[in-house]
Design a protein around this motif. Structure first.
Motif, PDB file in Angstrom:
ATOM      1  N   HIS A   1     -14.898  21.775 -55.224  1.00 31.43           N
ATOM      2  CA  HIS A   1     -13.989  21.513 -54.107  1.00 31.43           C
ATOM      3  C   HIS A   1     -14.785  21.411 -52.815  1.00 31.43           C
ATOM      4  O   HIS A   1     -15.519  22.334 -52.447  1.00 31.43           O
ATOM      5  CB  HIS A   1     -12.934  22.614 -54.021  1.00 31.43           C
ATOM      6  CG  HIS A   1     -11.874  22.476 -55.084  1.00 31.43           C
ATOM      7  ND1 HIS A   1     -11.154  23.532 -55.580  1.00 31.43           N
ATOM      8  CD2 HIS A   1     -11.429  21.366 -55.718  1.00 31.43           C
ATOM      9  CE1 HIS A   1     -10.297  23.076 -56.489  1.00 31.43           C
ATOM     10  NE2 HIS A   1     -10.442  21.768 -56.592  1.00 31.43           N
TER      11      HIS A   1
ATOM     12  N   GLU B   1     -14.849  24.098 -50.116  1.00 32.90           N
ATOM     13  CA  GLU B   1     -15.168  25.447 -50.599  1.00 32.90           C
ATOM     14  C   GLU B   1     -16.682  25.514 -50.703  1.00 32.90           C
ATOM     15  O   GLU B   1     -17.270  25.670 -51.767  1.00 32.90           O
ATOM     16  CB  GLU B   1     -14.465  25.684 -51.931  1.00 32.90           C
ATOM     17  CG  GLU B   1     -12.949  25.572 -51.771  1.00 32.90           C
ATOM     18  CD  GLU B   1     -12.172  25.585 -53.073  1.00 32.90           C
ATOM     19  OE1 GLU B   1     -12.759  25.866 -54.124  1.00 32.90           O
ATOM     20  OE2 GLU B   1     -10.963  25.305 -53.023  1.00 32.90           O
TER      21      GLU B   1
ATOM     22  N   HIS C   1     -15.545  28.606 -56.780  1.00 31.79           N
ATOM     23  CA  HIS C   1     -14.514  28.144 -55.833  1.00 31.79           C
ATOM     24  C   HIS C   1     -14.422  29.077 -54.637  1.00 31.79           C
ATOM     25  O   HIS C   1     -15.062  30.114 -54.584  1.00 31.79           O
ATOM     26  CB  HIS C   1     -13.138  28.144 -56.515  1.00 31.79           C
ATOM     27  CG  HIS C   1     -12.955  27.068 -57.520  1.00 31.79           C
ATOM     28  ND1 HIS C   1     -12.291  25.917 -57.241  1.00 31.79           N
ATOM     29  CD2 HIS C   1     -13.347  26.970 -58.810  1.00 31.79           C
ATOM     30  CE1 HIS C   1     -12.267  25.149 -58.314  1.00 31.79           C
ATOM     31  NE2 HIS C   1     -12.906  25.755 -59.284  1.00 31.79           N
ATOM     32  N   GLU C   2     -13.487  28.673 -53.735  1.00 33.54           N
ATOM     33  CA  GLU C   2     -13.057  29.593 -52.680  1.00 33.54           C
ATOM     34  C   GLU C   2     -11.547  29.537 -52.546  1.00 33.54           C
ATOM     35  O   GLU C   2     -10.915  28.527 -52.818  1.00 33.54           O
ATOM     36  CB  GLU C   2     -13.717  29.241 -51.345  1.00 33.54           C
ATOM     37  CG  GLU C   2     -15.193  29.596 -51.312  1.00 33.54           C
ATOM     38  CD  GLU C   2     -15.766  29.447 -49.917  1.00 33.54           C
ATOM     39  OE1 GLU C   2     -15.601  30.392 -49.120  1.00 33.54           O
ATOM     40  OE2 GLU C   2     -16.360  28.402 -49.621  1.00 33.54           O
TER      41      GLU C   2
ATOM     42  N   GLU D   1     -13.562  32.944 -57.495  1.00 37.77           N
ATOM     43  CA  GLU D   1     -12.998  32.541 -56.200  1.00 37.77           C
ATOM     44  C   GLU D   1     -13.414  33.503 -55.101  1.00 37.77           C
ATOM     45  O   GLU D   1     -13.072  34.688 -55.146  1.00 37.77           O
ATOM     46  CB  GLU D   1     -11.466  32.532 -56.267  1.00 37.77           C
ATOM     47  CG  GLU D   1     -10.882  31.569 -57.294  1.00 37.77           C
ATOM     48  CD  GLU D   1     -10.549  30.209 -56.707  1.00 37.77           C
ATOM     49  OE1 GLU D   1     -10.649  30.052 -55.464  1.00 37.77           O
ATOM     50  OE2 GLU D   1     -10.186  29.314 -57.485  1.00 37.77           O
TER      51      GLU D   1
HETATM   52 ZN   LIG Z   1     -11.335  25.508 -55.512  1.00 31.43          ZN
END
Ligand SMILES: [Zn+2]
Length: 818
Positions: A115, A118, A227-228, A303
């Protein structure tokens, strides 16, 4: 003594060459990691530097390029011995999916920054590889680490370039400052505004297509997708939340816990916050955790709190300052911990991976499909990308679950049918992608709950509990069968698939004039249906090289063309009749920005440029008022949150333009902006709440009460009026993917696709109240206004680019509706 000195000297130089010469990311980049966002080309430089300085332990390969021509890298990191035997390790590992290979190495694949915004991940990847090459190199004795430093370079650079332009100096932690608020071209997506973490199974994007080729060459034991999440969330790692797809093995579940506990040990020691078993489930197959899981890996999402609001530092809700350095430290820690646990459990990972690929005794053993050859070919091409084998059966009859009725039934087979069975290497993936209704252990999920490929591709299908034998299939792209002779009066071809629409687009771009049949007809003994394309010599007599251009387009798309020596039909309308209308060359404007959703806009953009290959003009909401709409004859309004976005003056302008012959294609949420209250005919049904399907929430209990109102991506069988131009090329029913409970009454006329009474989803989850709300509602329809039309698309046939059978509706809206 001399001997000892020599050996001391040798050790010393070895030490120097390994540690003193290899620069850390901070040393190489010239700033402390976490004090700047590193642009993608600088990241590439660092990995190239490591591969050059430590070629015995780092191997770098390019596996492709993005839409904006940024390189996609894979970096192999392991001991010198493993790197020199890399190909042998890979081949022996792949044998574990068959009779069993001879390797005990753990294969760990770390994917960063899928992403775009992110963007801590890619920073953390550099620290991780450096640590693996220096302090943690012992893990690499029995482990091959494959790193993709940035899955989505275009998205990452969009964010980091934007941030670098708008950040304060020094950076401003006040969350109100512009550096924490991206504009409309924002977020997680790639160049075409697609979410690459929804694309692993559908492979609509170049990044996914190129990545999956190399992924299938390795099939790692462990895959992590970094991810974030929002800035106020702490850190999430495995084990994942329910629902888990039922194919996930006990070992895959248990090993998530083993990994999670090891991460927790480090987080506990540092006093860092984290959570597990919430929000992020393992069900929808197109994620970077589930897809690897269904291919035998321990697939996980990690995440970090941060994302596009994070910047270099930001104040969180509880008053703490979250910095990029913190975020790097956390992703770095879980990355190293993952390699550590994998290295400690290499033997078990190998033996369990072997077990995963032993033949599973699934309920349905074969899926048999019939239908339009173009659609079968499109499905075959997807299966090949997944290395799923298929075949063609002999003539006969198969019995089993009938997808079109939802009951047991039978279907006749021929060599044109397709058989896909679970007794193959990718059998688990076959089950996940083909089964009619995936078993849901919990109706609360992060994403859509239905995706079954026979519905998505619009094919008749039977799921059989016994294996149906088949000859090995090949995808022979239909070769064109053209008999184009100069003395023909007209050339005729069918209209059934997206491929046919691409062919038409090619002709229109080449300046060839094409007519369409609005009624069935027969000529020279052959019958043709509505939507048939008729290309006459008379219309194209002044077109240079008319026949060569026509033949080239037919060859390109493998189209069968029938020549007719006459325009005098056996039945129906003669070709000179005013009923055989010329197809208007579309001049397309698509609204972007403002109220439109980036993802919904991106699907349209990608459809035109990468699927249909037809030009569009993108008009941003910011200056749309100043654009002369008369330069266009089609305006597409992507889905989004419009509410009453258009003011009276704008609505009047739109109405006048449609009355003069313009065509609006209003999709999803844009319908609200032009509905009954706002000047056009469509009426929305009032619903109390419309829970969005894709928004994660930590508050599951309140969600649970609302779930009876929700439809989380479920498949419904609709009725189709295929005499309507919006539905040319379709049968009497169509399976639609419904993404929410927004519903609209039938139009006074022009209801091309709609839901009837007493409906329930054929696949996926729909709450009891939501089912009532969408009963007898419109899916796709056309309202005639003066000389123009408004086409309503309540459901989204372009959703994530994977609902193959819906795309012809969109093409019909462009070319057939008039
Ligand atoms: Zn993500």
């Amino acid at each position: 003594m001399k001997k000892i000195l020599l050996s001391f000297f040798a050790t010393f130089t070895f030490f120097v060459s390994v540690s003193a010469q290899l620069k850390s990311p901070s040393e190489f980049l010239g700033y402390e990691l976490g004090t700047q966002f590193t642009r993608h080309h600088e990241v590439v430089d660092y990995y190239e530097y490591l591969a050059k300085e430590a070629p015995d332990r780092v191997r770098l390969t390019l596996y492709g390029k993005t839409n904006e021509r940024r390189p996609l890298l894979l970096v192999y990191v392991s001991s010198a011995e493993n790197i020199s035997n890399l190909e042998t390790i890979r081949l022996e590992h792949l044998k574990d999916t068959q009779e069993g290979g001879n390797t005990s190495k753990a294969i760990v694949w770390l994917s960063y920054n899928v992403h775009g915004n992110e963007s801590v991940s890619t920073e953390a990847s550099m620290k991780t590889i450096y640590e693996l090459l220096t302090a943690k190199s012992q893990y690499l004795e029995n482990t091959v680490v494959i790193m993709d430093p940035c899955i989505n370079p275009d998205g990452r650079d969009r964010y980091s370039n934007w941030y670098n332009q708008f950040k304060n100096t020094p950076f401003q932690i006040d969350p109100n400052s512009k550096e924490h608020h991206e504009g409309w071209w924002n977020g997680r997506s790639n160049h075409y505004m697609f979410d690459l973490n929804r694309d692993w199974a559908w492979l609509t994007q170049v990044e996914s297509q190129q990545r999956l080729k190399v992924y299938n060459e390795w099939l790692p034991h462990v895959h992590v997708d970094f991810h974030e999440q929002g800035v106020d969330n702490p850190y999430y790692f495995a084990p994942a939340a329910e629902p888990y797809h039922e194919v996930i093995t006990d070992f895959q579940r248990d090993f998530q816990i083993t990994l999670g506990k090891n991460h927790a040990k480090y987080f506990d020691a540092n006093g860092w916050f984290y959570f597990t078993k919430e929000v992020f489930d393992l069900f929808y197959p197109s994620y970077g955790d589930t897809y690897p899981t269904y291919n035998g890996a321990i697939g996980m999402t990690y995440e970090q709190g941060g994302s596009g609001r994070g910047g270099l530092g930001v104040i969180t809700q509880i008053g703490d300052t979250l910095t990029l350095k913190d975020r790097i430290a956390h992703h770095f820690t879980t990355g190293i911990s993952t390699v550590e646990v994998s290295s400690q459990n290499a033997e078990r990972l190998n033996s369990e991976f072997k077990k995963f690929y032993e033949n599973q005794n699934f309920k349905y053993k074969s899926y048999i499909l019939n239908g339009d050859k173009d659609k079968i070919d499109a499905l075959k091409s997807l299966l090949e990308k997944h290395k799923i084998e298929y075949g063609s059966p002999s003539n006969g009859t198969v019995k089993g679950f009938d997808y079109s009725t939802g009951k047991n039934g039978s279907m006749s087979t021929s060599s044109n049918s397709l058989v896909v069975s679970t007794n193959q290497t990718k059998g688990t993936l076959v089950k996940v992608l083909f089964e009619p209704n995936a078993k849901l252990s919990d109706s609360l999920t992060y994403d859509i709950t239905a995706w079954s490929l026979p519905y998505a591709y619009g094919l008749d299908a039977i799921a059989s509990t016994s294996v149906v034998s088949a000859n090995a299939g090949t995808n022979t792209m239909a070769s064109s069968n053209i008999n184009i002779t100069a003395d023909s009066y007209a050339y005729i071809t069918d209209w059934n698939s997206l491929k046919d629409a691409k062919f038409l687009a090619e002709l229109l771009k080449s300046g060839i004039r094409v007519r369409k049949a609005d009624h069935p007809f027969s000529v020279e003994g052959q019958s043709f249906d509505r939507g048939t394309l008729i290309i006459t010599k008379g219309d194209n007599q002044y077109k240079d090289n008319f026949l060569e251009v026509l033949k080239a387009a037919a060859d390109k798309y493998g189209k069968n063309i029938t020549s007719s020596t006459t325009g005098f039909v056996d039945s129906g309308k003669d070709f000179g009749s005013s009923s055989i209308k010329m197809i208007t060359e579309p001049k397309i404007a698509v609204l972007s920005g403002g109220p439109t959703s980036t993802l919904r806009f991106g699907e349209i953009w990608h459809f035109f440029e990468q699927q249909l290959h037809y030009p569009l003009t993108v008009i941003d909401d910011a200056y749309a008022d100043r654009v002369d709409l008369d330069d266009y004859n089609i305006l597409v309004l992507p889905g989004g949150r419009y509410g009453n976005h258009f003011k009276e003056k704008q609505l009047n302008k739109l109405q006048q333009w449609v009355k003069k012959g313009g065509k609006i294609i209003a999709m999803g949420g844009s319908i609200d902006a032009i509905d009954g209250e706002n000047g056009f005919g469509i009426q929305k049904r009032e619903v109390e709440n419309d829970p969005s399907t894709n928004v994660p929430s930590l508050h599951k209990n309140s969600e649970r009460e609302r779930i009876k109102d929700a439809i989380t991506g479920a498949i419904f069988k609709t009725k189709v009026d295929n005499t309507h131009p919006l539905a040319y090329g379709y049968g009497k029913d169509y399976f639609t993917l419904k993404l929410g409970n927004a519903s609209y009454d039938y139009l006074k006329s022009g209801n091309a696709v709609y839901l009837g009474k007493n409906i329930k989803p054929f696949s996926g989850f729909a709450g009891s109240e939501a089912q009532k709300k969408v009963m007898e509602s419109l899916i796709f329809g056309v309202e005639n206004v003066g000389s123009g039309q408004v086409i309503y698309m309540v459901d989204n046939p372009l959703f994530r680019g994977f609902w193959e059978n819906g795309k012809l509706f969109f093409a019909n809206a462009l070319f057939m509706v008039d």
